[in-house]
Design a protein around this motif. Structure first.
Motif, PDB file in Angstrom:
ATOM      1  N   LEU A  64      17.414   4.159   4.603  1.00 59.40           N
ATOM      2  CA  LEU A  64      16.078   4.271   5.182  1.00 59.40           C
ATOM      3  C   LEU A  64      15.258   5.382   4.543  1.00 59.40           C
ATOM      4  N   LEU A  65      15.891   6.517   4.240  1.00 55.69           N
ATOM      5  CA  LEU A  65      15.133   7.643   3.665  1.00 55.69           C
ATOM      6  C   LEU A  65      14.466   7.243   2.354  1.00 55.69           C
ATOM      7  N   LYS A  66      15.212   6.554   1.499  1.00 53.43           N
ATOM      8  CA  LYS A  66      14.639   6.076   0.242  1.00 53.43           C
ATOM      9  C   LYS A  66      13.551   5.041   0.516  1.00 53.43           C
ATOM     10  N   GLY A  67      13.782   4.185   1.494  1.00 61.42           N
ATOM     11  CA  GLY A  67      12.805   3.153   1.822  1.00 61.42           C
ATOM     12  C   GLY A  67      11.505   3.738   2.326  1.00 61.42           C
ATOM     13  N   TRP A  68      11.583   4.732   3.217  1.00 60.22           N
ATOM     14  CA  TRP A  68      10.361   5.371   3.712  1.00 60.22           C
ATOM     15  C   TRP A  68       9.601   6.060   2.590  1.00 60.22           C
ATOM     16  N   LYS A  69      10.336   6.704   1.698  1.00 62.04           N
ATOM     17  CA  LYS A  69       9.694   7.392   0.569  1.00 62.04           C
ATOM     18  C   LYS A  69       8.993   6.390  -0.336  1.00 62.04           C
ATOM     19  N   THR A  70       9.668   5.307  -0.655  1.00 59.84           N
ATOM     20  CA  THR A  70       9.098   4.275  -1.524  1.00 59.84           C
ATOM     21  C   THR A  70       7.854   3.647  -0.899  1.00 59.84           C
ATOM     22  N   ALA A  71       7.894   3.449   0.420  1.00 58.51           N
ATOM     23  CA  ALA A  71       6.762   2.830   1.127  1.00 58.51           C
ATOM     24  C   ALA A  71       5.637   3.817   1.411  1.00 58.51           C
TER      25      ALA A  71
END
Length: 302
Positions: free
Chosen positions: A91-98
């Motif tokens: 999720l951390l990578k996903g939030w950053k990417t988004a």
């Protein structure tokens, strides 16, 4: 009230991007109630087929792809939630990417109040993620009917933002204080649930050994002070001797262990909760841990 930034996903009842992780017996009906309100929903489950069985929403392949402004987790315990955060698929990578800078992570499972407060501090300090603990009561029937009771702990602004979403699958949602407070209230709830289940199981065991008709016994109980939501939802299990599925004895013991942890931290002796905890420990030692907690009846009968 804080206004979510994703205006193009606005729908009746809630605005903002939402994902749900964990489409098991509780998560699946919650997801269906959210979708029934025409709120777009992203879904991820470790077993993809269970997410696809919801029959709506957008099923994604990784937690990273499920990173939305609000992520609801309906998982058994905190280790499963914590495992969603790190890594390329987390999720951390996903939030950053988004580009989502201040996401809200909602924990609907029954967890340790102490540990969830620590997780909330870490997430906010290190990554700007707000953790809200929001354990549920009402069982799978309450989830299907959209009348769950939600006990909420977290920052007031985050809880205010979540309230319209919670209303889509609950009849009661009460904010009790900072993160961890909701789980403390759930511990109080679980003392009553576990005690009621065990008391009814003892009553059914006594009636069985006396050769009584359990259906008739339950009719009498339901007509007086012994009536309860547990009897209404679970009574048939004793009559039919069907203890498969439902809320497992293992999860009931997990909850009772959290209760013991909280009581010890506050210098309390809870004799009833301790006795019930011992009973469920014995049930699991006998190999019945995966049965519904009403199966404590078998342990009582011996």
């Amino acid at each position: 009230m804080t206004t979510p930034t994703t205006i193009d996903e606005e729908m009746p009842g809630y605005s903002g991007s939402v994902a749900l992780i964990g489409t098991g017996p509780m998560g699946a009906p919650i997801a269906r109630n959210i979708l029934a309100a025409q709120v777009p929903l992203t879904l991820w489950n470790r077993t993809p087929e269970k997410a696809r069985a919801i029959g709506g929403g957008t099923v994604v392949a990784t937690p990273a792809l499920a990173a939305r402004e609000v992520v609801l987790t309906v998982l058994p315990d905190l280790p499963q939630v914590a495992a969603l955060l790190p890594g390329e698929d987390g999720l951390l990578k996903g939030w950053k990417t988004a580009g989502i800078e201040h996401p809200i992570l909602v924990i609907h499972g029954t967890v340790s109040p102490v540990v969830v407060a620590e997780l909330a501090d870490d997430c906010l300090r290190n990554w700007g993620v707000t953790v809200v603990d929001a354990p549920l009561s009402g069982g799978t029937i309450g989830a299907k009917e959209g009348r769950l009771s939600i006990m909420v702990g977290g920052p007031p602004d985050a809880v205010e933002r979540l309230t319209p979403l919670f209303e889509l699958y609950s009849s009661t949602a009460v904010h009790f204080g900072k993160t961890g407070a909701g789980s403390t209230v759930k511990a109080c709830n679980q003392i009553v649930v576990a005690a009621t289940v065990t008391a009814l199981a003892e009553a059914m065991a006594l009636a069985t050994t006396a050769g009584l008709d359990l259906e008739k016994v339950q009719t009498v109980l339901a007509g007086g002070l012994a009536d309860s939501e547990v009897l209404r939802q679970k009574g048939r299990r004793w009559i039919d001797q069907d203890f498969d599925g439902g809320g497992s004895a293992k999860n009931q013991l997990k909850d009772l262990n959290f209760i013991a942890e909280i009581a010890t931290a506050r210098g309390l002796n809870l004799p009833l909760a301790n006795s019930i905890r011992n009973a469920f420990q014995l049930m699991i030692e006998e190999g019945y841990g995966d049965l519904d907690h009403t199966g404590i009846y078998r342990t009582i009968l011996g």
